[in-house]
Design a protein around this motif. Structure first.
Motif, PDB file in Angstrom:
ATOM      1  N   THR A 733       0.851  -1.189   0.000  1.00 38.87           N
ATOM      2  CA  THR A 733       0.000   0.000   0.000  1.00 38.87           C
ATOM      3  C   THR A 733       0.893   1.248   0.000  1.00 38.87           C
ATOM      4  O   THR A 733       1.800   1.359   0.828  1.00 38.87           O
ATOM      5  N   ILE A 734       0.597   2.154  -0.948  1.00 42.62           N
ATOM      6  CA  ILE A 734       1.358   3.399  -1.050  1.00 42.62           C
ATOM      7  C   ILE A 734       0.369   4.554  -1.075  1.00 42.62           C
ATOM      8  O   ILE A 734      -0.519   4.603  -1.942  1.00 42.62           O
ATOM      9  N   ALA A 751       7.275   3.752 -11.966  1.00 43.66           N
ATOM     10  CA  ALA A 751       7.662   4.001 -10.575  1.00 43.66           C
ATOM     11  C   ALA A 751       7.595   2.718  -9.757  1.00 43.66           C
ATOM     12  O   ALA A 751       8.463   2.465  -8.910  1.00 43.66           O
ATOM     13  N   ILE A 752       6.562   1.903 -10.006  1.00 44.37           N
ATOM     14  CA  ILE A 752       6.397   0.640  -9.277  1.00 44.37           C
ATOM     15  C   ILE A 752       6.447  -0.487 -10.306  1.00 44.37           C
ATOM     16  O   ILE A 752       5.537  -0.652 -11.120  1.00 44.37           O
ATOM     17  N   GLU A 753       7.540  -1.218 -10.281  1.00 41.17           N
ATOM     18  CA  GLU A 753       7.706  -2.360 -11.177  1.00 41.17           C
ATOM     19  C   GLU A 753       7.232  -3.629 -10.462  1.00 41.17           C
ATOM     20  O   GLU A 753       7.594  -3.869  -9.307  1.00 41.17           O
ATOM     21  N   ILE A 754       6.423  -4.445 -11.184  1.00 42.20           N
ATOM     22  CA  ILE A 754       5.863  -5.658 -10.591  1.00 42.20           C
ATOM     23  C   ILE A 754       6.277  -6.851 -11.446  1.00 42.20           C
ATOM     24  O   ILE A 754       6.114  -6.847 -12.668  1.00 42.20           O
ATOM     25  N   GLY A 755       6.820  -7.873 -10.781  1.00 43.82           N
ATOM     26  CA  GLY A 755       7.198  -9.084 -11.491  1.00 43.82           C
ATOM     27  C   GLY A 755       7.192 -10.276 -10.558  1.00 43.82           C
ATOM     28  O   GLY A 755       7.215 -10.128  -9.332  1.00 43.82           O
ATOM     29  N   LEU A 764      -1.743  -4.517  -4.851  1.00 45.50           N
ATOM     30  CA  LEU A 764      -1.181  -3.162  -4.843  1.00 45.50           C
ATOM     31  C   LEU A 764      -2.312  -2.155  -4.719  1.00 45.50           C
ATOM     32  O   LEU A 764      -3.266  -2.169  -5.514  1.00 45.50           O
ATOM     33  N   ILE A 765      -2.200  -1.298  -3.690  1.00 45.51           N
ATOM     34  CA  ILE A 765      -3.167  -0.214  -3.497  1.00 45.51           C
ATOM     35  C   ILE A 765      -2.392   1.091  -3.467  1.00 45.51           C
ATOM     36  O   ILE A 765      -1.458   1.250  -2.661  1.00 45.51           O
ATOM     37  N   VAL A 766      -2.759   2.046  -4.318  1.00 40.68           N
ATOM     38  CA  VAL A 766      -2.084   3.343  -4.394  1.00 40.68           C
ATOM     39  C   VAL A 766      -3.127   4.437  -4.283  1.00 40.68           C
ATOM     40  O   VAL A 766      -4.140   4.426  -5.006  1.00 40.68           O
ATOM     41  N   ASN A 767      -2.881   5.394  -3.384  1.00 44.51           N
ATOM     42  CA  ASN A 767      -3.792   6.526  -3.208  1.00 44.51           C
ATOM     43  C   ASN A 767      -3.008   7.835  -3.155  1.00 44.51           C
ATOM     44  O   ASN A 767      -1.961   7.913  -2.496  1.00 44.51           O
ATOM     45  N   ASN A 768      -3.521   8.842  -3.851  1.00 45.41           N
ATOM     46  CA  ASN A 768      -3.013  10.218  -3.737  1.00 45.41           C
ATOM     47  C   ASN A 768      -1.487  10.285  -3.862  1.00 45.41           C
ATOM     48  O   ASN A 768      -0.789  10.845  -3.024  1.00 45.41           O
ATOM     49  N   THR A 769      -0.987   9.704  -4.912  1.00 40.57           N
ATOM     50  CA  THR A 769       0.458   9.611  -5.109  1.00 40.57           C
ATOM     51  C   THR A 769       0.839  10.245  -6.446  1.00 40.57           C
ATOM     52  O   THR A 769       0.160  10.066  -7.459  1.00 40.57           O
ATOM     53  N   VAL A 770       1.966  10.993  -6.430  1.00 44.00           N
ATOM     54  CA  VAL A 770       2.430  11.746  -7.599  1.00 44.00           C
ATOM     55  C   VAL A 770       3.654  11.071  -8.175  1.00 44.00           C
ATOM     56  O   VAL A 770       4.554  10.647  -7.437  1.00 44.00           O
ATOM     57  N   LEU A 799      -2.512 -10.896  -9.396  1.00 43.85           N
ATOM     58  CA  LEU A 799      -2.207  -9.481  -9.183  1.00 43.85           C
ATOM     59  C   LEU A 799      -3.488  -8.674  -9.170  1.00 43.85           C
ATOM     60  O   LEU A 799      -4.335  -8.812 -10.070  1.00 43.85           O
ATOM     61  N   SER A 800      -3.624  -7.842  -8.121  1.00 43.25           N
ATOM     62  CA  SER A 800      -4.742  -6.902  -8.015  1.00 43.25           C
ATOM     63  C   SER A 800      -4.175  -5.509  -7.805  1.00 43.25           C
ATOM     64  O   SER A 800      -3.354  -5.309  -6.918  1.00 43.25           O
ATOM     65  N   VAL A 801      -4.621  -4.552  -8.629  1.00 45.32           N
ATOM     66  CA  VAL A 801      -4.123  -3.182  -8.538  1.00 45.32           C
ATOM     67  C   VAL A 801      -5.304  -2.235  -8.408  1.00 45.32           C
ATOM     68  O   VAL A 801      -6.221  -2.237  -9.257  1.00 45.32           O
ATOM     69  N   THR A 802      -5.286  -1.392  -7.349  1.00 46.19           N
ATOM     70  CA  THR A 802      -6.323  -0.383  -7.134  1.00 46.19           C
ATOM     71  C   THR A 802      -5.654   0.967  -6.993  1.00 46.19           C
ATOM     72  O   THR A 802      -4.747   1.123  -6.169  1.00 46.19           O
ATOM     73  N   VAL A 803      -6.098   1.952  -7.772  1.00 47.78           N
ATOM     74  CA  VAL A 803      -5.504   3.290  -7.751  1.00 47.78           C
ATOM     75  C   VAL A 803      -6.591   4.303  -7.430  1.00 47.78           C
ATOM     76  O   VAL A 803      -7.600   4.384  -8.149  1.00 47.78           O
ATOM     77  N   ASP A 804      -6.408   5.047  -6.365  1.00 45.63           N
ATOM     78  CA  ASP A 804      -7.349   6.086  -5.917  1.00 45.63           C
ATOM     79  C   ASP A 804      -8.774   5.551  -5.837  1.00 45.63           C
ATOM     80  O   ASP A 804      -9.746   6.182  -6.286  1.00 45.63           O
ATOM     81  N   GLY A 805      -8.904   4.343  -5.272  1.00 45.97           N
ATOM     82  CA  GLY A 805     -10.207   3.754  -5.031  1.00 45.97           C
ATOM     83  C   GLY A 805     -10.800   3.014  -6.204  1.00 45.97           C
ATOM     84  O   GLY A 805     -11.886   2.416  -6.082  1.00 45.97           O
TER      85      GLY A 805
END
Length: 809
Positions: A733-734, A751-755, A764-770, A799-805
């Protein structure tokens, strides 16, 4: 510590000139491990009226800081290329000003000071351990007047230090009687100029030790005599010791470094003196006959007086009483009181003196009764012999700047005493306190035997030690008495205890209250080199015999040493200053360890513990290096193997090698800086942290972390920041973070490499990130974003990716 810095100088009536030093406030931000030491320059008497030796020309101040090994600290704020601070407008207007230096706590320093006339070019001061003198020039040159002092101290906190600067020189003067002068003038001879030749003058001085070196024949050329100055000077000396100074016509004045081969302070003699006096008209008059074994001494004034110009040559040699002492007919009168000199302390007391100053030398303290005395030393070479013990019946004495010497005999001291106060004193060997009250301020205790202490509090109802240093071979203070039921008190505040070797079971302060009950108060004291106390287990204090609450009360305030590299404050907080200190804190059961400014490697003693490490508040102050500690897989550091650890306000550094990180460590990181690639091996949480790497490496590799959270973090890299990859199923979580690409790599990385090569699953959960910079990585599944990349084309089952909800994958 509370002293002032005084400029000691000559004056006609024995007074010192009011002086000042420019305020040199250093632009240094203090951490909790630094303190400001202020040296105050102030007057020690009234203002002198004479031009010669009044010190008013000493406007240039040079000073430098040295460590305990005598090494110059060149990084002092405002220092020049020589590591010195130079002020050419110091001592201005006779006002008190301060010199403030920010220094590290718990360390011993020496500050060397030199003051001179800024117009004088005779001294080379680029190295204060080797100030050289150029004797080329003219006689009667008052601009050569100068002052110095080296002050040694240990920093325990913010402190004010008063320091008296005194001359490094001997002054040699020639004067004739009014009758002799008038007779010469009546015969047509009026002296206008003088010159002098002086053999075997020293040519350099080490301000830290006071020692001199070199040898030279000085030839000061003809110049106007002091009696012919624009404001004529007289040479005033009480030669007959009747309390009134006689006036002599001033013919010659010269400064030299007395060539004493021992400490630089002792008396030496001159056998090669040759004066020449030039009249306005007529032949020169030479004066050298009879000038054999003329005494000279640092900060003493040698006066050659008498009938020198007419008739038979007669003269007397004395030392001006304005200075530390005088020589009359070869006899030393080094005890000064009421503007009079005496051979002994007893002579001065018998004459009614109550305030006495001692010149350098060994002096015997007489037995007295019902007195109130003040006894000071011109310097610490003024020594009082206590070898046989002295009875001071109902007498109180303030001792300042003297050295108390004795062998380490038992039960020897100042007996039957009322109140004894020691300020800026030195104690050689073992001191036994017998006064009703004894206080020690800014004192140094020296002991070289591991069978002896520095001090026994023994007969003192109250013994107080403030800002004192105890140098011993393993045993410093013994708090012990034999008065049975009456409670006594021992106070130690801001003291430093140093041991050259440990003595089994002996802490710095040993307490034995089984005969005399004691209240012992300890505040802000440090100890080093001692063994752990046989009962207390710490190196600072030990109740070796007695019972707390019954015949002994121990009160701890402030921050005090607990073990090597470890102190403990009044609130029970452990503060480590070394790797050994961390180990000692853990051994003491500490779970929260504060770290002072410095570099650390977490020792293996931290394994399988729950610990918190806290820095000073500035992450750059405390650096923890992740290295290969212990044995095991790849580049893992096993110092925290199996531990749960919190780091607060600390910089963590790695060499960015593959797999570098703390093995099997669960970590929380608050306000930290991580320099280099950091690999995770357990649940990890980062709050308000900054990550810095350069080159072809990532900031973070999640490798062994089941859960990793980053909140309010900044990632600075050359194009590779986060690698979500490893054998663990990982939830990453970022939030509220920034990724900065400095553009140092020509790679296509998000910025975030996944392998994944191990069949692991990631969330992967990302919120409010520049994201600033980075690239769209079109290898594998193309995410069309610089935020994250699926370089191995992991399926949505892994793989599960959530960005800003919004779930984007």
């Amino acid at each position: 510590m509370n002293k002032k810095l005084f400029l000691g100088m000559f004056a006609a009536a024995g007074m010192l000139l009011a002086t000042s030093c420019s305020n040199d406030e250093l632009d240094v931000v203090q951490s909790g491990n630094e303190a400001q030491v202020t040296f105050s320059l102030a007057a020690d008497g009234g203002i002198a009226t004479r031009a010669i030796s009044d010190g008013t020309g000493a406007k240039k101040l040079v000073y430098a800081v040295y460590n305990a090994d005598g090494e110059l600290i060149k990084t002092t704020a405002n220092a020049d290329v020589n590591g010195q601070i130079v002020d050419n407008s110091a001592f201005d207007n006779g006002l008190t000003e301060n010199v403030t230096i920010t220094l590290a706590k718990g360390q011993q320093y020496t500050v060397a000071f030199w003051a001179q006339n800024p117009n004088c070019t005779a001294y080379t001061t680029t190295d204060l351990k080797n100030v050289t003198v150029d004797y080329t020039g003219l006689n009667n040159d008052e601009t050569r007047d100068a002052f110095f002092k080296a002050e040694t101290f240990t920093v325990t906190g913010n402190a004010d230090i008063d320091v008296v600067l005194k001359r490094p020189f001997a002054q040699i003067n020639v004067g004739v009687t009014e009758d002799d002068w008038n007779a010469a003038v009546a015969s047509g001879i009026e002296i206008e100029k003088s010159k002098v030749t002086i053999e075997k003058a020293a040519t350099s001085i080490n301000l830290l030790t006071g020692e001199v070196d070199g040898e030279e024949t000085v030839e000061y050329g003809f110049d106007i005599i002091p009696a012919k100055f624009t404001t004529p000077e007289t040479l005033d000396v009480d030669l007959d010791n009747d309390g009134t100074k006689e006036n002599y016509v001033y013919l010659s004045m010269s400064y030299i470094l007395a060539n004493d081969a021992t400490t630089g302070y002792a008396k030496t003699t001159l056998d090669g003196l040759d004066f020449t006096f030039a009249p306005i008209s007529g032949n020169n008059i030479n004066f050298s006959e009879g000038l054999n074994a003329v005494p000279v001494q640092r900060n003493w004034r040698t006066n050659i007086l008498g009938q020198l110009l007419t008739g038979d040559v007669t003269f007397n040699i004395s030392i001006d009483p304005i200075y530390d002492g005088e020589y009359n007919n070869g006899v030393a009168y080094g005890v000064k009181a009421n503007n009079t000199y005496y051979k002994t302390i007893e002579d001065a007391i018998n004459a009614g003196a109550t305030e006495i100053e001692l010149a350098a030398g060994l002096w015997e303290m007489p037995s007295v009764r019902d007195k109130i005395l003040k006894i000071s030393g011109a310097n610490k070479d003024a020594k009082i012999d206590l070898s046989d013990g002295v009875a001071l019946h109902n007498t109180s004495v303030d001792f300042t700047n003297v050295t108390i010497v004795k062998e380490s005999e038992d039960y020897v001291g100042f007996y039957h005493t009322n109140v004894l106060k020691y300020t800026d004193c030195v104690f050689e060997n073992e001191y036994w306190a017998y006064g009703i009250e004894e206080t020690f301020t800014n004192c140094v205790f020296n002991q070289t035997s591991n069978a002896r202490y520095n001090v026994w509090t023994y007969g003192a109802k109250t013994a107080t030690f403030t800002n004192c240093m105890f140098n011993s071979a393993g045993k410093s203070a013994l708090v012990y008495g034999e008065t049975l039921s009456e409670w006594h008190t021992a106070n130690f505040k801001n003291c430093v205890f140093n041991a050259t070797e440990p003595v089994d079971g002996k802490a710095a302060i040993e307490i034995d209250s089984h005969k005399t009950p004691y209240n012992v108060n300890i505040e802000n004291c440090t100890a080093s080199g001692f063994d752990a106390g046989s009962v207390s287990g710490n190196i600072l204090y030990n109740l070796k015999d007695g019972e707390l609450g019954t015949n002994c009360n121990i009160t701890i305030k402030g921050i005090n040493t607990y073990a090597e590299g470890l102190v403990k404050d009044a609130n029970g907080n452990y503060i480590a200053s070394s790797n050994e200190g961390i180990t000692n804190a853990i051994s003491a059961g500490a779970t929260t360890i504060n770290l002072t400014q410095g570099n650390y490697v977490i020792p293996s003693s931290a394994q399988r513990k729950t610990l918190t490490f806290i820095g000073t508040g500035t992450p750059e102050d405390v650096e923890v290096a992740v290295t290969k500690v212990g044995t095991g897989y790849e580049n893992c550091d096993y110092g925290l193997d199996g531990s749960t650890v919190t780091f607060e306000g600390i910089t963590i550094t790695t060499n960015s090698s593959t797999y570098i990180g703390y093995a099997r460590c669960k970590g929380t990181y608050k306000n930290c800086v991580i320099n280099g690639t950091y690999t995770l091996y357990g649940d990890s949480k980062f709050e308000r942290c900054t990550f810095n790497v350069s080159g072809d490496v990532y900031n973070i590799w999640t490798w062994g972390a089941p859960n990793a959270t980053f909140d309010g973090c900044t990632f600075n890299s050359d194009g590779k920041a986060m690698l979500l990859y490893g054998q663990e199923n990982t939830n990453l979580t970022i939030e509220n973070s920034v990724f900065n690409d400095n553009g140092g790599l020509d790679v296509k990385k998000a910025a975030i490499e996944i392998g994944n090569d191990y069949g692991s699953s990631y969330v992967l959960i990302v919120n409010n990130t520049v994201v600033n910079g980075f690239a769209i990585n079109d290898e594998g599944y193309n995410t069309n974003t610089t935020l994250w990349a699926n370089k191995n084309s992991m399926g949505t089952d892994k793989l599960s990716v959530t960005v800003d909800g919004v779930k984007v994958y």
